[in-house]
Design a protein around this motif. Sequence first.
Motif, short mmCIF file in Angstrom:
data_model
loop_
_atom_site.label_atom_id
_atom_site.label_comp_id
_atom_site.label_asym_id
_atom_site.label_seq_id
_atom_site.Cartn_x
_atom_site.Cartn_y
_atom_site.Cartn_z
N VAL A 157 46.64 11.28 41.54
CA VAL A 157 47.15 12.45 42.26
C VAL A 157 48.24 13.16 41.46
O VAL A 157 48.24 14.39 41.36
CB VAL A 157 47.68 12.02 43.65
CG1 VAL A 157 48.40 13.19 44.33
CG2 VAL A 157 46.54 11.54 44.53
N SER A 158 49.15 12.41 40.86
CA SER A 158 50.25 13.04 40.12
C SER A 158 49.74 13.76 38.87
O SER A 158 50.15 14.90 38.60
CB SER A 158 51.30 11.99 39.74
OG SER A 158 50.74 10.98 38.91
N LEU A 159 48.86 13.13 38.11
CA LEU A 159 48.33 13.77 36.91
C LEU A 159 47.50 15.00 37.27
O LEU A 159 47.56 16.03 36.58
CB LEU A 159 47.49 12.79 36.10
CG LEU A 159 48.25 11.65 35.40
CD1 LEU A 159 47.29 10.75 34.64
CD2 LEU A 159 49.31 12.20 34.45
N THR A 160 46.74 14.90 38.35
CA THR A 160 45.93 16.05 38.79
C THR A 160 46.82 17.24 39.14
O THR A 160 46.56 18.38 38.73
CB THR A 160 45.07 15.67 40.01
OG1 THR A 160 44.20 14.60 39.66
CG2 THR A 160 44.24 16.86 40.47
N CYS A 161 47.89 16.99 39.88
CA CYS A 161 48.80 18.07 40.28
C CYS A 161 49.50 18.68 39.07
O CYS A 161 49.58 19.91 38.94
CB CYS A 161 49.83 17.54 41.27
SG CYS A 161 49.19 17.18 42.91
N MET A 162 50.01 17.84 38.18
CA MET A 162 50.76 18.36 37.03
C MET A 162 49.87 19.16 36.08
O MET A 162 50.23 20.27 35.67
CB MET A 162 51.44 17.20 36.30
CG MET A 162 52.62 16.62 37.05
SD MET A 162 53.59 15.40 36.11
CE MET A 162 52.49 13.99 36.17
#
Length: 335
Positions: free
Chosen positions: A44-49
């Motif tokens: 989720v974090s890598l996708t958002c960034m």
Amino acid sequence: MIISNSPHTHSGNSIQKNMRRVIYALIPAYLVALYFFGLGALIVSLTCMVSCVVFEYVIQKFMLKREPTICDCSALLTGLLLSFNLPSNLPWWMAVLGAAFAIGIGKMVFGGLGNNPFNPALTGRVFLLISFPAAMTTWPRPIPLSMHYLDAETGATPLAYIKEIAQLKVDATSSATAIKEATQAIGQVPDYLQLLIGNIGGSMGEICALALLIGGIYLICTKTITWHIPVSILATVAIFTWILHAHNPLIMADPLTHILTGGLLLGSIFMATDYATSPMTHWGQIIYGVGIGLITVIIRVWGNYPEGMSFAILIMNGVTPLINNYIKPKPFSKL
């Protein structure tokens, strides 16, 4: 405007440096999220960034026809903050939609960094909450170094248990079943130590109060932010909830529980202090913080939704221009 002769001194600060400092301050909380939520938090974090950086580049390069500014790290920070406000089991395509809304509607439609009236990450988060309420309120249980993503075991957040307990205790006077359910719900509320270290359910960035406090101290010590907004928010919540708890301790949670749960610390330290959307003067920042604290408690206690920090910040973002208009620093000539 009268400008003195050179040489001039430079503080050494820049947009890029300030954005990096905030990212550095978020690292402790991010590591805790990775530990408790594992693969889901990473995805989720890598996708958002990545999505936020890509969307900002594409909009600036091909739609606005100007030089992209992704190197200032503001899009990267927006993506990280957005992920901190999401469940770690949120489908990746929803995270992409949230990033697109945060950058496209929350930031670039107003002209880019410094022109946006509302916090972009919270704009994306509220968009997802309204569009996908079930997915945005399904919280995975913390399982250290979990390799589960979409199939993670889920449960309620501490604030949801507190809300349930309050409602059940209201009904307990006439229902034996409600008394039993309230007793069971009380057993599900984490103690202060669990709230402090992060062994609780919730969004990625709200589970570890200690990590968020470490990041906040770093930002204040490096003068990236001042104490006025975080302290005024936390003090307002503490005083308001203390009054409510003293009036009815059986139903109302105590102040420390309110401070350590939900997105209160994340919002007060990292979201409400956004330069573009918060007041310019210290007195204005204090008024702004008091407003956020009051609205947060009102939503938590009397609203249908157990958490109110995101909505409180966005509401006070809209009040910021009014605060800036009435709370102004004295001109240099009148000091």
